[in-house]
Design an enzyme around this catalytic site. Sequence first.
Site, short mmCIF file in Angstrom:
data_model
loop_
_atom_site.label_atom_id
_atom_site.label_comp_id
_atom_site.label_asym_id
_atom_site.label_seq_id
_atom_site.Cartn_x
_atom_site.Cartn_y
_atom_site.Cartn_z
N HIS A 1 0.82 -1.21 0.00
CA HIS A 1 0.00 0.00 0.00
C HIS A 1 0.86 1.27 0.00
O HIS A 1 0.46 2.28 -0.56
CB HIS A 1 -0.91 0.01 1.23
CG HIS A 1 -1.65 1.30 1.40
ND1 HIS A 1 -2.56 1.75 0.47
CD2 HIS A 1 -1.59 2.25 2.35
CE1 HIS A 1 -3.05 2.92 0.87
NE2 HIS A 1 -2.46 3.25 2.00
N CYS A 2 2.03 1.23 0.62
CA CYS A 2 2.78 2.46 0.86
C CYS A 2 3.74 2.85 -0.26
O CYS A 2 3.65 3.95 -0.79
CB CYS A 2 3.57 2.33 2.17
SG CYS A 2 2.54 2.20 3.64
#
Length: 450
Positions: free
Chosen positions: A268-269
Amino acid sequence: MSSLQNKIADRTATVGVIGLGYVGLPLSQHFTDAGFDVVGFDVDEERVSRLRVGDSYVDDVDDDTLTETVARGFRPTADPAKLAGCDAFVLAVPTGVESGTPDMGAVRQATRTVAEYAPDRDVLFVCSSTVYPGAADEVIRPALENSGRIPGDDILVSVVPERLNPGGEYDFEEIPLVVGADSVRERETAQALFDSVVAETVPVGETITAESAKMIENTYRMVNIAFANQFAEFAENAGVDAWEAIDAAGTKPFGFQKFTPGPGVGGHCIPVDPQYLTWRAKQTGTGLSLVDNAIEVNEAVPSRVFGQIKTALSAHGTDLDDASVVVLGMSYKPNVGDIRNSPALDICELLINAGASIHPVDPHVDEAVIVDERYEPASAIDRGTLRSADIALFLVNHDKFDTDKIAEDSNLIFDAQNAVPEYNDTPVVRLGDGNSEVSSSSLKSPVSRR
């Protein structure tokens, strides 16, 4: 000390965690462990039903731990009215990017939900979702004000970016958390809450500083991974063993942190957060060309890996459109089941579009999270399938993969993780191995690995 801080100190405060995914569920567990009553809210009723019976979908919280957490009073719910008794709210909803623009829709909606159902007394609102620098000012505070709350007065606002490391070496409580707020009262209240679950909090003077710290952390990683990936391409053309060179550089005890190449970046990051930073930079008239270039480098890696796979198969006498391919690892990193933005999915898509038959394997990925059935992975390697496949792609270095047996049973291996042992009778092509020209003669024995 305020009455709210007193309630936090003596554990009589009730904590509401909004969003029960990879961040929210572990947070709920740790707040429960610290002695708080915790209400976990998620709009996904199926998720909530699974949690209530101890069925976890998050790697860092196993079924037994979840069952114990529920038994101690953790209350998962899809009913926002259950938040009405909470004293502190921690936002852990997903964020993303749409056409290069931050998608704050879930943050905005969750903030409105808190404002609607939070009790009419002093409460704490913490954003632990990853947001762009300035989101607290431009999204969160306006959403609270539009719902009749007064940020900084009856609802204290803070930003505490998550620092979870799924499958990593650091435990949750060992990782310091940055706490940003625009007033001493808000900052100290948020610190009191998070001091209950981690060994150290790091206060900063404004919410935008905490938001920016999160951007710096993940953009730093993304840029350095891009350099490792680009160096691997250089190494292949220059006859350099990238892995040996990077290991050698890593012996320097100062001024260097080792990053290694791979099939791309995921999760996600890393693929997302730098785009928040470049988007904000463009708004302020600041150029971040280094970051833009690094994003382009990483986004191109799956296509480059695909090309190398095609070349290796051709050198081995197999056309890609007639190839049987075992894909080892579908998640974005070792020992987790998170497939968000996984480069393995991009590589599989390229292989399928080229006519190859793929056989994904991942012991960590729950097939329920795979939207496209073409990518549904087996939980274990079928030795017969591996032996009959034209090539095995080692994309994720899960501990559960027995690399000795993989090498023994494979006809040809593409190793994107420098993980497969040396075998005299198993052809191995490594990413960044200094051998850019893959010929039939080079595949008669494995690439030298030291």
